[in-house]
Structure formats: structure tokens, C-alpha cells
Design a protein around this motif. Structure first.
Motif, PDB file in Angstrom:
ATOM      1  N   ASP A   1       0.868  -0.751  -0.152  1.00 33.71           N
ATOM      2  CA  ASP A   1       0.423  -0.125  -0.103  1.00 33.71           C
ATOM      3  C   ASP A   1       1.163   1.091   0.441  1.00 33.71           C
ATOM      4  OD1 ASP A   1       0.941   0.098   2.808  1.00 33.71           O
ATOM      5  OD2 ASP A   1      -1.392   0.122   3.559  1.00 33.71           O
ATOM      6  N   ILE A   2       1.576   0.875  -0.087  1.00 35.39           N
ATOM      7  CA  ILE A   2       3.430   2.375   0.124  1.00 35.39           C
ATOM      8  C   ILE A   2       4.032   2.049  -1.063  1.00 35.39           C
ATOM      9  CG2 ILE A   2       4.457   1.681   2.240  1.00 35.39           C
ATOM     10  CD1 ILE A   2       4.266   4.717   2.520  1.00 35.39           C
ATOM     11  N   SER A   3       4.739   3.302  -1.473  1.00 35.95           N
ATOM     12  CA  SER A   3       5.815   3.459  -2.882  1.00 35.95           C
ATOM     13  C   SER A   3       6.445   4.388  -2.719  1.00 35.95           C
ATOM     14  CB  SER A   3       5.676   2.189  -4.145  1.00 35.95           C
ATOM     15  OG  SER A   3       5.906   2.363  -5.332  1.00 35.95           O
ATOM     16  N   GLU A   4       7.693   4.049  -2.334  1.00 36.40           N
ATOM     17  CA  GLU A   4       8.596   5.504  -2.278  1.00 36.40           C
ATOM     18  C   GLU A   4       7.622   6.324  -1.963  1.00 36.40           C
ATOM     19  OE1 GLU A   4      11.245   5.378  -5.351  1.00 36.40           O
ATOM     20  OE2 GLU A   4      10.839   3.450  -4.516  1.00 36.40           O
ATOM     21  N   HIS A   5       7.682   6.194  -0.840  1.00 38.98           N
ATOM     22  CA  HIS A   5       7.274   6.668   0.252  1.00 38.98           C
ATOM     23  C   HIS A   5       5.916   7.617  -0.057  1.00 38.98           C
ATOM     24  CE1 HIS A   5      11.396   6.687   2.053  1.00 38.98           C
ATOM     25  NE2 HIS A   5      11.107   7.022   0.485  1.00 38.98           N
ATOM     26  N   SER A   6       4.769   7.394  -0.828  1.00 39.13           N
ATOM     27  CA  SER A   6       3.708   7.059  -1.473  1.00 39.13           C
ATOM     28  C   SER A   6       2.246   6.542  -1.047  1.00 39.13           C
ATOM     29  CB  SER A   6       3.432   7.984  -2.887  1.00 39.13           C
ATOM     30  OG  SER A   6       4.382   8.587  -3.611  1.00 39.13           O
ATOM     31  N   GLU A   7       1.150   6.871  -1.288  1.00 37.34           N
ATOM     32  CA  GLU A   7      -0.183   5.730  -0.663  1.00 37.34           C
ATOM     33  C   GLU A   7       0.309   5.115  -2.171  1.00 37.34           C
ATOM     34  OE1 GLU A   7      -4.340   5.940   0.517  1.00 37.34           O
ATOM     35  OE2 GLU A   7      -2.336   7.271   1.530  1.00 37.34           O
ATOM     36  N   VAL A   8      -0.377   3.841  -2.441  1.00 35.79           N
ATOM     37  CA  VAL A   8      -0.880   3.174  -3.148  1.00 35.79           C
ATOM     38  C   VAL A   8      -2.252   2.314  -3.220  1.00 35.79           C
ATOM     39  CG1 VAL A   8      -0.516   1.224  -5.240  1.00 35.79           C
ATOM     40  CG2 VAL A   8       2.014   2.689  -4.124  1.00 35.79           C
ATOM     41  N   SER A   9      -3.079   3.263  -4.347  1.00 42.60           N
ATOM     42  CA  SER A   9      -4.796   2.917  -3.860  1.00 42.60           C
ATOM     43  C   SER A   9      -4.712   1.632  -5.330  1.00 42.60           C
ATOM     44  CB  SER A   9      -5.575   3.831  -4.034  1.00 42.60           C
ATOM     45  OG  SER A   9      -4.870   4.074  -5.723  1.00 42.60           O
ATOM     46  N   GLU A  10      -3.733   1.319  -5.877  1.00 41.14           N
ATOM     47  CA  GLU A  10      -3.999   0.364  -7.327  1.00 41.14           C
ATOM     48  C   GLU A  10      -2.903   0.219  -7.791  1.00 41.14           C
ATOM     49  OE1 GLU A  10      -6.181   0.976 -11.506  1.00 41.14           O
ATOM     50  OE2 GLU A  10      -7.668   0.844  -9.717  1.00 41.14           O
ATOM     51  N   LEU A  11      -2.458  -0.804  -8.604  1.00 41.02           N
ATOM     52  CA  LEU A  11      -1.452  -0.891  -9.401  1.00 41.02           C
ATOM     53  C   LEU A  11      -2.060  -1.495 -10.299  1.00 41.02           C
ATOM     54  CD1 LEU A  11       1.693  -1.256  -9.663  1.00 41.02           C
ATOM     55  CD2 LEU A  11       0.926  -3.701  -8.640  1.00 41.02           C
ATOM     56  N   THR A  12      -1.486  -1.293 -11.335  1.00 41.21           N
ATOM     57  CA  THR A  12      -2.114  -2.003 -12.874  1.00 41.21           C
ATOM     58  C   THR A  12      -0.248  -2.231 -13.524  1.00 41.21           C
ATOM     59  OG1 THR A  12      -3.384  -0.761 -13.085  1.00 41.21           O
ATOM     60  CG2 THR A  12      -3.095  -1.499 -15.274  1.00 41.21           C
ATOM     61  N   LEU A  13      -0.543  -4.194 -13.719  1.00 40.36           N
ATOM     62  CA  LEU A  13       0.459  -4.417 -13.857  1.00 40.36           C
ATOM     63  C   LEU A  13       0.081  -4.910 -15.907  1.00 40.36           C
ATOM     64  CD1 LEU A  13       1.027  -6.631 -11.319  1.00 40.36           C
ATOM     65  CD2 LEU A  13       2.756  -6.111 -12.807  1.00 40.36           C
ATOM     66  N   GLU A  14       0.897  -4.868 -16.915  1.00 38.18           N
ATOM     67  CA  GLU A  14       0.924  -5.280 -18.459  1.00 38.18           C
ATOM     68  C   GLU A  14       1.253  -6.022 -18.315  1.00 38.18           C
ATOM     69  OE1 GLU A  14       0.647  -1.420 -20.507  1.00 38.18           O
ATOM     70  OE2 GLU A  14      -1.223  -1.042 -19.253  1.00 38.18           O
ATOM     71  N   HIS A  15       1.798  -7.127 -19.833  1.00 33.21           N
ATOM     72  CA  HIS A  15       3.143  -7.737 -19.752  1.00 33.21           C
ATOM     73  C   HIS A  15       2.315  -8.083 -21.853  1.00 33.21           C
ATOM     74  CE1 HIS A  15      -0.952 -10.487 -20.516  1.00 33.21           C
ATOM     75  NE2 HIS A  15       0.364 -11.385 -20.904  1.00 33.21           N
ATOM     76  N   TYR A  16       3.219  -8.632 -22.545  1.00 32.76           N
ATOM     77  CA  TYR A  16       3.562  -8.631 -23.985  1.00 32.76           C
ATOM     78  C   TYR A  16       2.775 -10.187 -23.610  1.00 32.76           C
ATOM     79  CZ  TYR A  16       4.918  -8.547 -28.782  1.00 32.76           C
ATOM     80  OH  TYR A  16       5.281  -8.421 -29.640  1.00 32.76           O
ATOM     81  N   PRO A  17       1.292 -10.727 -23.478  1.00 33.73           N
ATOM     82  CA  PRO A  17       1.478 -11.912 -24.449  1.00 33.73           C
ATOM     83  C   PRO A  17       2.203 -12.600 -24.566  1.00 33.73           C
ATOM     84  CG  PRO A  17      -0.708  -9.991 -24.372  1.00 33.73           C
ATOM     85  CD  PRO A  17       0.588  -9.579 -24.212  1.00 33.73           C
ATOM     86  N   GLY A  18       2.372 -14.050 -24.559  1.00 32.37           N
ATOM     87  CA  GLY A  18       3.429 -14.363 -25.166  1.00 32.37           C
ATOM     88  C   GLY A  18       4.729 -14.456 -25.218  1.00 32.37           C
ATOM     89  N   MET A  19       5.596 -13.785 -25.513  1.00 32.92           N
ATOM     90  CA  MET A  19       6.551 -12.682 -24.952  1.00 32.92           C
ATOM     91  C   MET A  19       6.765 -13.146 -23.628  1.00 32.92           C
ATOM     92  SD  MET A  19       8.270  -9.590 -25.006  1.00 32.92           S
ATOM     93  CE  MET A  19       8.994  -9.452 -27.415  1.00 32.92           C
ATOM     94  N   THR A  20       5.965 -12.873 -22.822  1.00 33.28           N
ATOM     95  CA  THR A  20       6.343 -12.745 -21.110  1.00 33.28           C
ATOM     96  C   THR A  20       6.650 -14.923 -20.454  1.00 33.28           C
ATOM     97  OG1 THR A  20       4.677 -10.989 -21.252  1.00 33.28           O
ATOM     98  CG2 THR A  20       5.104 -12.192 -18.751  1.00 33.28           C
ATOM     99  N   GLU A  21       5.155 -15.291 -21.203  1.00 33.26           N
ATOM    100  CA  GLU A  21       5.771 -16.281 -20.734  1.00 33.26           C
ATOM    101  C   GLU A  21       6.970 -17.062 -20.918  1.00 33.26           C
ATOM    102  OE1 GLU A  21       0.835 -15.494 -20.842  1.00 33.26           O
ATOM    103  OE2 GLU A  21       2.898 -14.943 -22.176  1.00 33.26           O
ATOM    104  N   LYS A  22       7.482 -17.273 -22.294  1.00 31.87           N
ATOM    105  CA  LYS A  22       8.287 -17.608 -23.030  1.00 31.87           C
ATOM    106  C   LYS A  22       9.716 -17.524 -22.238  1.00 31.87           C
ATOM    107  CE  LYS A  22       7.239 -18.100 -27.886  1.00 31.87           C
ATOM    108  NZ  LYS A  22       7.135 -17.716 -28.958  1.00 31.87           N
TER     109      LYS A  22
END
Length: 150
Positions: free
Chosen positions: A38-59
Motif C-alpha cells: 500500500d506504499i511505494s516510494e513514500h507514497s500511498e498506493v491505491s491501485e497497481l496495474t500490471l501489463e505484459h506482452y502476451p506470449g513473450m512474457t510466458e516465454k
């Protein structure tokens, strides 16, 4: 050995039971579960979005697991990484490694998560009170991964 990238949450007990099933030679399973803070770099975090490159990430994840299997006598391993919108306390990643002995299980698990943090193509965006920001690579993660290099 299984690698999955998914939006849905995972059940740690179910994943570990699948690794153990019909494998009496397993003497140890080392498991790491990463969570949204809930905190990162001294700031409150309310949400995290993770993106990826399908296919490449699994490999990329499979290459990391395969490298671990070349270094340690792994009986089975599982990496489950979530993508999409997550909130504090949500599970992000599971790394589980099964071996005959605990030392190998711990080392291989740590190697996989250290390499995953720096070599797998994921992009993170945090929402803080001052707005959204992309998360930059951390020097500490790079150092953790580099210690495994010859």
C-alpha cells in the motif's frame, strides 16, 4: 514445470497440492508469494496495474525456470504471475519449487524470483494521491539478479 500469466487470483494451497501430487520423492517445496504493497516510494498506493506482452512474457518466464532447472535438481516448479488491476494486499506472483532437499528448493526459488523481477517483460503503473506513475526498475532488484551470474 508450469508457467502462467493470468488476471485471476490463484490459490496457493491448490498450486502446492498440484506440485506434490503423486511425487513421494519431493522432500521440500520453497514458495514465494508477492503481494501489492500500500506504499511505494513514500507514497500511498491505491491501485497497481500490471501489463505484459502476451506470449513473450510466458516465454521469458519459462527460460528463467529452465535456467533454474539446469542449476538445481528441480522435480517441479510453478510460476503464476497476475496482470491487470490489483489493490493493496492482492497476490501478484507465486513461485514454488519442489526438490528432494530444502537447500536446492530455497536457492532455485530465490533465483527465479530475482530473475523474474528484472528479466520478465512486465510493466507496472501505480495510482497514488498525486496521480498515476510508471514504476522504474529498482537497482536493488538488478543487484539481486546479478549475484546469480558467474
Amino acid at each position: 514445470m508450469q508457467v502462467r500469466v493470468q488476471e485471476n487470483d490463484f490459490e496457493v494451497a491448490t498450486e502446492l497440492a498440484a506440485i506434490r501430487r503423486n511425487r513421494p520423492q519431493i522432500g521440500a517445496i520453497a514458495c514465494f508469494v508477492g503481494l501489492v504493497r500500500d506504499i511505494s516510494e513514500h507514497s500511498e498506493v491505491s491501485e497497481l496495474t500490471l501489463e505484459h506482452y502476451p506470449g513473450m512474457t510466458e516465454k521469458a518466464l519459462q527460460v528463467i525456470v529452465d535456467q533454474a532447472a539446469q542449476r538445481w535438481p528441480i522435480i517441479d516448479a510453478r510460476v503464476v504471475h497476475r496482470v491487470g488491476r490489483l489493490r493493496p494486499s492482492d497476490q501478484i506472483v507465486l513461485v514454488a519449487v519442489a526438490t528432494e532437499h530444502r537447500g536446492d528448493a530455497f536457492a532455485a526459488c530465490e533465483f527465479i524470483i530475482d530473475d523474474l523481477k528484472t528479466r520478465a517483460p512486465f510493466w507496472k503503473r501505480e495510482v497514488t494521491p498525486s496521480g498515476a506513475r510508471w514504476v522504474e526498475a529498482r537497482q536493488a532488484d538488478e543487484q539481486a539478479s546479478e549475484r546469480w551470474r558467474p
